[in-house]
Design a protein around this motif. Sequence first.
Motif, short mmCIF file in Angstrom:
data_model
loop_
_atom_site.label_atom_id
_atom_site.label_comp_id
_atom_site.label_asym_id
_atom_site.label_seq_id
_atom_site.Cartn_x
_atom_site.Cartn_y
_atom_site.Cartn_z
N ASN A 1 59.65 -0.12 63.81
CA ASN A 1 59.50 -1.57 63.74
C ASN A 1 60.10 -2.16 62.48
N LYS A 2 60.44 -1.23 61.53
CA LYS A 2 61.04 -1.72 60.29
C LYS A 2 62.32 -2.49 60.65
N GLU A 3 62.50 -3.61 60.05
CA GLU A 3 63.66 -4.48 60.32
C GLU A 3 63.68 -4.92 61.78
N GLN A 4 62.49 -5.01 62.38
CA GLN A 4 62.34 -5.55 63.74
C GLN A 4 63.24 -4.87 64.76
N ARG A 5 63.29 -3.51 64.67
CA ARG A 5 64.19 -2.79 65.58
C ARG A 5 63.69 -2.79 67.01
N GLY A 6 62.40 -2.71 67.20
CA GLY A 6 61.90 -2.67 68.57
C GLY A 6 60.48 -2.19 68.64
N TYR A 7 60.02 -1.90 69.88
CA TYR A 7 58.64 -1.52 70.09
C TYR A 7 58.58 -0.46 71.20
N ILE A 8 57.69 0.50 71.03
CA ILE A 8 57.51 1.55 72.04
C ILE A 8 56.16 1.33 72.70
N THR A 9 56.15 1.20 74.00
CA THR A 9 54.88 0.96 74.70
C THR A 9 54.07 2.25 74.75
N PRO A 10 52.75 2.15 74.95
CA PRO A 10 51.92 3.36 75.04
C PRO A 10 52.42 4.32 76.13
N ALA A 11 52.83 3.79 77.26
CA ALA A 11 53.28 4.68 78.35
C ALA A 11 54.53 5.45 77.92
N GLU A 12 55.47 4.72 77.27
CA GLU A 12 56.68 5.40 76.78
C GLU A 12 56.32 6.45 75.73
N PHE A 13 55.43 6.05 74.83
CA PHE A 13 55.04 6.99 73.78
C PHE A 13 54.39 8.24 74.37
N ASN A 14 53.53 8.06 75.37
CA ASN A 14 52.85 9.22 75.96
C ASN A 14 53.85 10.19 76.60
N SER A 15 54.85 9.62 77.25
CA SER A 15 55.87 10.49 77.85
C SER A 15 56.63 11.26 76.78
N LEU A 16 57.02 10.51 75.71
CA LEU A 16 57.76 11.17 74.63
C LEU A 16 56.90 12.22 73.93
N ALA A 17 55.61 11.91 73.77
CA ALA A 17 54.70 12.84 73.10
C ALA A 17 54.61 14.16 73.87
N THR A 18 54.51 14.05 75.20
CA THR A 18 54.44 15.25 76.03
C THR A 18 55.71 16.06 75.91
N GLN A 19 56.85 15.34 75.96
CA GLN A 19 58.14 16.01 75.88
C GLN A 19 58.31 16.73 74.55
N VAL A 20 57.99 16.04 73.47
CA VAL A 20 58.21 16.61 72.14
C VAL A 20 57.24 17.78 71.89
N GLN A 21 55.99 17.62 72.33
CA GLN A 21 55.04 18.73 72.13
C GLN A 21 55.54 19.98 72.86
N ASP A 22 56.04 19.80 74.08
CA ASP A 22 56.56 20.95 74.83
C ASP A 22 57.77 21.57 74.13
N GLU A 23 58.64 20.70 73.61
CA GLU A 23 59.83 21.21 72.90
C GLU A 23 59.42 22.06 71.71
N ILE A 24 58.50 21.54 70.91
CA ILE A 24 58.07 22.27 69.71
C ILE A 24 57.39 23.58 70.12
N PHE A 25 56.53 23.48 71.13
CA PHE A 25 55.80 24.67 71.60
C PHE A 25 56.77 25.75 72.07
N GLN A 26 57.76 25.33 72.84
CA GLN A 26 58.68 26.33 73.39
C GLN A 26 59.65 26.87 72.34
N SER A 27 59.84 26.11 71.27
CA SER A 27 60.75 26.60 70.22
C SER A 27 60.12 27.75 69.44
N TYR A 28 58.80 27.91 69.52
CA TYR A 28 58.15 28.99 68.77
C TYR A 28 58.67 30.37 69.20
#
Lengths: 262, 410
Positions: A17-44
């Motif tokens: 949001n710095k410099e008014q770049r944009g906003y991520i909705t909760p639904a978008e964030f939840n999808s990204l959170a799932t994706q990133v957690q899986d990526e990190i988990f599988q990288s182990y």
Amino acid sequence: MAVNINTVYQTVLYIINKEQRGYITPAEFNSLATQVQDEIFQSYFPDGNQLNRQNQNNTQNDTEFFNVFKNIDYRLYPFENEVSFVYNTANFVWQYTDPNNQGLIGQIYLIGDIISQYNSDNSTSQPPSVSNTNQNSITQLASKKDYNKLIRSKLTAPTRQYPLCFKTNVANTLALSVNPNPDALLVNCIFKPTTPKWGFFVGSLGQYLNSPASSVNFQLDISEQNNLVINILKYCGIIINDPTIIQAAAQEAQQASINEKS
Amino acid sequence: MGLITETNQQYYQGAQGFSSLAVLPNPNTQAFIATFDTDLIFGSWNPTDASYALNNFKVYTSPTGIPGTYSEYVLAYTVENNAITLTGLPSSTKVVIQLKVLSGGKYGQTEAEKAYGNTVEDNYGSYEYIKLTDAVDNFMVGYVGDGKLIQNAKKSDVLFFAKRSLQEFSYDTLKSIHSQELNIPASLSVILPQDYVNYVRVSFIDPLGVKRIIYPANNLTIAPFETPIQDQVGVPTQDNFGENIEGTSLTVERWKKANDNLINGQLVNNIDEAVDFQNAYGFEGSWNWGRQYGLDPQTSQINGWFNMDEREGKMSFSSNLAGKLIVLEYISDGLAYDLDTKVPKLAEDALYASILYSIVSTRSGQQEYLVQRLQKDRRAKLRNTKIRLSNIKLDEIVQVMRGKSKWIKH
């Protein structure tokens, strides 16, 4: 300790949001959170394999906190659990039945050590081979091909002390066939991470407010909080179409990876 | 932590004592866990049950624990995981688990109550050995893992090579501990032991109990493997199923009837035998078999001969041994019975070296210098083991040498 999902969401929002770049909705964030957690988990797993070469070459350090292989191994603890398999009498195999119906513990991702438990044998066969001791035996998981060979050699044929098993499936779920058939089976498993969720309710001004009760935190260890923020930011940059965020986040993630593996 | 877990009483007497709780739990049962090196074998608690004989222990109780007050516990009890669970025991009762022992133990008051058997004796001297399963587990801990020569190995591979190594050790390195005392029947043959691999020595026992070595017949005779019945022109005949018809061996029959004195030189003052000999070999101024060319030392002994009958899986003896007591010392492969699969501690290191070499040498891509190093290591350790197990003691050598012409000062 798990990573608090609200902390990550607020940090991500603050940065993009710095410099008014944009906003991520909760639904978008939840999808990204799932994706990133899986990526990190599988990288182990590939990372652990790569870093284990230092152990194999005897070039690994023996420090208390700076052994990266040990640290990656440590980060798997939230997903590691020794569980009991249940005997499927119809198919003569052992299977895992999720007692929580895939609640806190998700599905099995990998299986590790297998322990077969044999109760005392009170049979009165002759000659008196009757033993009244329980046995917990490390069970060797072999491919079906190896299994077929091993059971044919009298020197390696499975016994209660050295049981053998191979994996198969029943109704598309993992099943283990153990020989000799034990009375109980304990399997050390890595489970898939649970799906994170930033729960919310709508405030009086129409804003989204966090609801801890309906939230599910990241299952990853607290040491992964920084990685989570950076990698979610990377995807956020794509959503809000801002190359500078993508570039900055990607560079940060790459630098962290290089530092860890070098 | 010391490796010995048994108390002196457990080891020497085969007994372990307990005292029941002053206040018993509810329900009124109490478990007494035996911690012998020997697992309890339980058939039945009931002395009138046939399975009771399977038990390798007896349970005695006493209200005071004073010697002479113990009696066998013959009420119902269960045994699981070496824990004996008794019901309805008065508080502070003294309980003793007695493994069966040749002396019967000191707790039974009558002959029927004594715990006769040899369970305790089986455990005597067990500290000399390590179980093969323990050796495999130790190997996995010490030799397999990241940063070691063997980064990973399947347990089945280790088990395979451990068993193979034990087999090889049994043939030429380990002490031969197997022997059977047998009587030679009129048929002059005995069945080979179930776990027989090869003989070490066969002796007959004289009235003093001294061993007299019996020698293999070697070239003197043979037990033919096949004895087909032939027709008039010498062709073997077949039965209705197309298989050769086998008869009894005439060679074996003749050998069984043979007068050994005609072979070994015991013809003094026996004109009848001399005539037999003349009929058999001709009389040209010499006496016995072989004497035409001088005395043959290998046949000039009166102890007798044995030969292997591979067809029948038996060991046959010369006729002078009929009714004699013999001792057959033989080697097995160390894997025949569970109790057999034990390795002398003096050979433990050689076993690890052998497994290590076997695993590395059968893997592809191993540097040859490494394989060679491990091979030398194995050979050296095996040689050490042989020397250790040979039990060469300086004092004993000196004692033997005292009988010789030269004195050894020590």
